[in-house]
Design a protein around this motif. Sequence first.
Motif, mmCIF file in Angstrom:
data_model
loop_
_atom_site.group_PDB
_atom_site.id
_atom_site.type_symbol
_atom_site.label_atom_id
_atom_site.label_comp_id
_atom_site.label_asym_id
_atom_site.label_seq_id
_atom_site.Cartn_x
_atom_site.Cartn_y
_atom_site.Cartn_z
ATOM 1 N N SER A 1 -82.454 25.547 31.378
ATOM 2 C CA SER A 1 -82.042 24.948 32.649
ATOM 3 C C SER A 1 -82.945 23.805 33.086
ATOM 4 N N ALA A 2 -84.183 23.757 32.585
ATOM 5 C CA ALA A 2 -85.110 22.705 32.991
ATOM 6 C C ALA A 2 -85.226 21.601 31.946
ATOM 7 N N VAL A 3 -84.308 21.555 30.986
ATOM 8 C CA VAL A 3 -84.306 20.470 30.008
ATOM 9 C C VAL A 3 -83.544 19.284 30.600
ATOM 10 N N ALA A 4 -84.203 18.146 30.707
ATOM 11 C CA ALA A 4 -83.577 16.947 31.263
ATOM 12 C C ALA A 4 -82.834 16.188 30.170
ATOM 13 N N VAL A 5 -81.701 15.617 30.523
ATOM 14 C CA VAL A 5 -80.933 14.779 29.612
ATOM 15 C C VAL A 5 -81.205 13.325 29.970
ATOM 16 N N ASP A 6 -81.804 12.588 29.032
ATOM 17 C CA ASP A 6 -82.210 11.202 29.264
ATOM 18 C C ASP A 6 -81.064 10.270 28.874
ATOM 19 N N PRO A 7 -80.571 9.472 29.798
ATOM 20 C CA PRO A 7 -79.437 8.601 29.485
ATOM 21 C C PRO A 7 -79.805 7.377 28.660
ATOM 22 N N HIS A 8 -81.088 7.109 28.465
ATOM 23 C CA HIS A 8 -81.513 5.884 27.796
ATOM 24 C C HIS A 8 -82.220 6.116 26.461
ATOM 25 N N ARG A 9 -82.956 7.208 26.320
ATOM 26 C CA ARG A 9 -83.712 7.475 25.092
ATOM 27 C C ARG A 9 -82.964 8.479 24.226
ATOM 28 N N PRO A 10 -83.069 8.362 22.900
ATOM 29 C CA PRO A 10 -82.348 9.277 22.016
ATOM 30 C C PRO A 10 -83.117 10.561 21.750
ATOM 31 N N THR A 11 -82.407 11.563 21.265
ATOM 32 C CA THR A 11 -83.039 12.768 20.729
ATOM 33 C C THR A 11 -83.706 12.415 19.406
ATOM 34 N N GLY A 12 -84.926 12.897 19.191
ATOM 35 C CA GLY A 12 -85.624 12.630 17.936
ATOM 36 C C GLY A 12 -84.926 13.286 16.754
ATOM 37 N N VAL A 13 -85.164 12.728 15.567
ATOM 38 C CA VAL A 13 -84.541 13.214 14.334
ATOM 39 C C VAL A 13 -85.588 13.239 13.225
ATOM 40 N N TYR A 14 -85.517 14.247 12.350
ATOM 41 C CA TYR A 14 -86.281 14.141 11.110
ATOM 42 C C TYR A 14 -85.438 14.625 9.930
ATOM 43 N N LEU A 15 -85.757 14.068 8.765
ATOM 44 C CA LEU A 15 -85.063 14.404 7.528
ATOM 45 C C LEU A 15 -86.026 15.135 6.609
ATOM 46 N N LYS A 16 -85.499 16.115 5.895
ATOM 47 C CA LYS A 16 -86.317 16.844 4.935
ATOM 48 C C LYS A 16 -85.974 16.377 3.526
ATOM 49 N N GLU A 17 -87.008 16.041 2.765
ATOM 50 C CA GLU A 17 -86.850 15.669 1.355
ATOM 51 C C GLU A 17 -87.415 16.797 0.502
ATOM 52 N N VAL A 18 -86.633 17.268 -0.464
ATOM 53 C CA VAL A 18 -87.020 18.413 -1.286
ATOM 54 C C VAL A 18 -87.236 17.953 -2.725
ATOM 55 N N GLY A 19 -88.389 18.279 -3.269
ATOM 56 C CA GLY A 19 -88.681 17.920 -4.651
ATOM 57 C C GLY A 19 -87.875 18.738 -5.636
ATOM 58 N N GLY A 20 -87.598 18.153 -6.792
ATOM 59 C CA GLY A 20 -86.815 18.847 -7.818
ATOM 60 C C GLY A 20 -87.285 18.482 -9.208
ATOM 61 N N THR A 21 -86.368 18.516 -10.147
ATOM 62 C CA THR A 21 -86.687 18.246 -11.555
ATOM 63 C C THR A 21 -85.781 17.148 -12.092
ATOM 64 N N THR A 22 -85.492 16.138 -11.271
ATOM 65 C CA THR A 22 -84.579 15.080 -11.675
ATOM 66 C C THR A 22 -85.191 14.127 -12.688
ATOM 67 N N GLY A 23 -86.521 14.079 -12.747
ATOM 68 C CA GLY A 23 -87.188 13.138 -13.634
ATOM 69 C C GLY A 23 -87.370 11.773 -13.011
ATOM 70 N N ASP A 24 -86.797 11.543 -11.856
ATOM 71 C CA ASP A 24 -86.962 10.274 -11.151
ATOM 72 C C ASP A 24 -88.424 10.110 -10.739
ATOM 73 N N ARG A 25 -88.951 8.899 -10.865
ATOM 74 C CA ARG A 25 -90.369 8.699 -10.559
ATOM 75 C C ARG A 25 -90.680 8.906 -9.078
ATOM 76 N N HIS A 26 -89.647 8.888 -8.219
ATOM 77 C CA HIS A 26 -89.852 9.135 -6.800
ATOM 78 C C HIS A 26 -89.625 10.593 -6.419
ATOM 79 N N ASP A 27 -89.265 11.427 -7.371
ATOM 80 C CA ASP A 27 -89.064 12.856 -7.107
ATOM 81 C C ASP A 27 -90.407 13.508 -6.799
ATOM 82 N N LEU A 28 -90.461 14.280 -5.724
ATOM 83 C CA LEU A 28 -91.712 14.925 -5.315
ATOM 84 C C LEU A 28 -92.149 16.018 -6.285
ATOM 85 N N GLY A 29 -91.203 16.590 -7.032
ATOM 86 C CA GLY A 29 -91.518 17.662 -7.955
ATOM 87 C C GLY A 29 -91.198 19.029 -7.392
#
Length: 371
Positions: free
Chosen positions: A71-99
Amino acid sequence: MGESMAVLLPDRAGPLESVENFRLSVGGAESNVAGALAALGVPSAWISRVGDDGFGRRLLGDLTARGVDVSAVAVDPHRPTGVYLKEVGGTTGDRHDLGPGRSRLHYHRRGSAAAGLSPELLDDPTAARLLAGARLLHLSGITAALSDDCLALLRALLAERRSDRLVSFDLNWRPALWRDRDLSVLPPLLDAADLLLLGADEAEAAFGTGEPHALRRLFPSPATVVVKDEARLVTAIGRDGTTVAEPALTVEVVEATGAGDAFAAGYLAGTVRGLDQRRRLRLGHLSAACALTTHGDQAELPPDSVVGALLDASPEAWAATRVSADGIVSPALPAAPTTAYASPTPRSAPVAPGGGAPDPRPAATPALGAP
């Protein structure tokens, strides 16, 4: 009180440029703690700001469904909600793969709605009512790094000493947030809390030491300093030097995200219920262990009778307890050691992104400092 964000989870392992689809979820240390406290039967509220957008509505809907007062969460009409993306390492062999077994979080939170939190919040009637009635206020170092206004709000809250309200503070070290800010503002905030929660690895990075008694000397004012060290042992040290240490449970880990917040919620629930120090630490461990056995940030604890038996277990029975997605096996349980408690809807370990199986090896609960 603090920021939560929308989370985009990839449909496969590998570098972000190879991901075709993302699944929407929500995350945030303080709201995770609020949700876990509600699941533990402790009435809780989350105070923050979200954008006037779909991500903000998703946050409010999810937390309401968990039983958290928003009930005390304010909704800001001008600023956005923050976002983050998760990157998961694997076995693709790509040099940018985290592993395999590695992941990285990519934050997009600068200028977010929550960064607009300020001391003006204290004049909001709904927030003031919740704060006036709270037995415990939970804060973290993340908020201090979001903006000067957020820092001013934390200082105002910590300056308001009240005998009927505890203030807990979790370091929640996020080095990227402090890259362009003055780190010297952080120690006085931590030292002003009643309960201080620190990951040893986080404290080492932020303050140069992760040793529990050294941290107790560095922060002399809190009634209790709780430190999770590299040996998977959580140590609570009182202002008078009284020390209680409790080993983590052995867990078959499915997903580590949210375990630190679950530990905090379990420990804080034990605090408001008046449990002794050892049982507070055990409830934190148990809450974290259950979070580790499911995907997502929230997990259901076993029935009160099982929780009570584990909190009262001998050191030997506690050490022999095993937690997995299929349930809990422990000599402390009534039918032990040959049977286990299992959730009414056991969670099997899903296939990991990219088709690999999750690591079945037991691991002790990382009680503090989860991503």
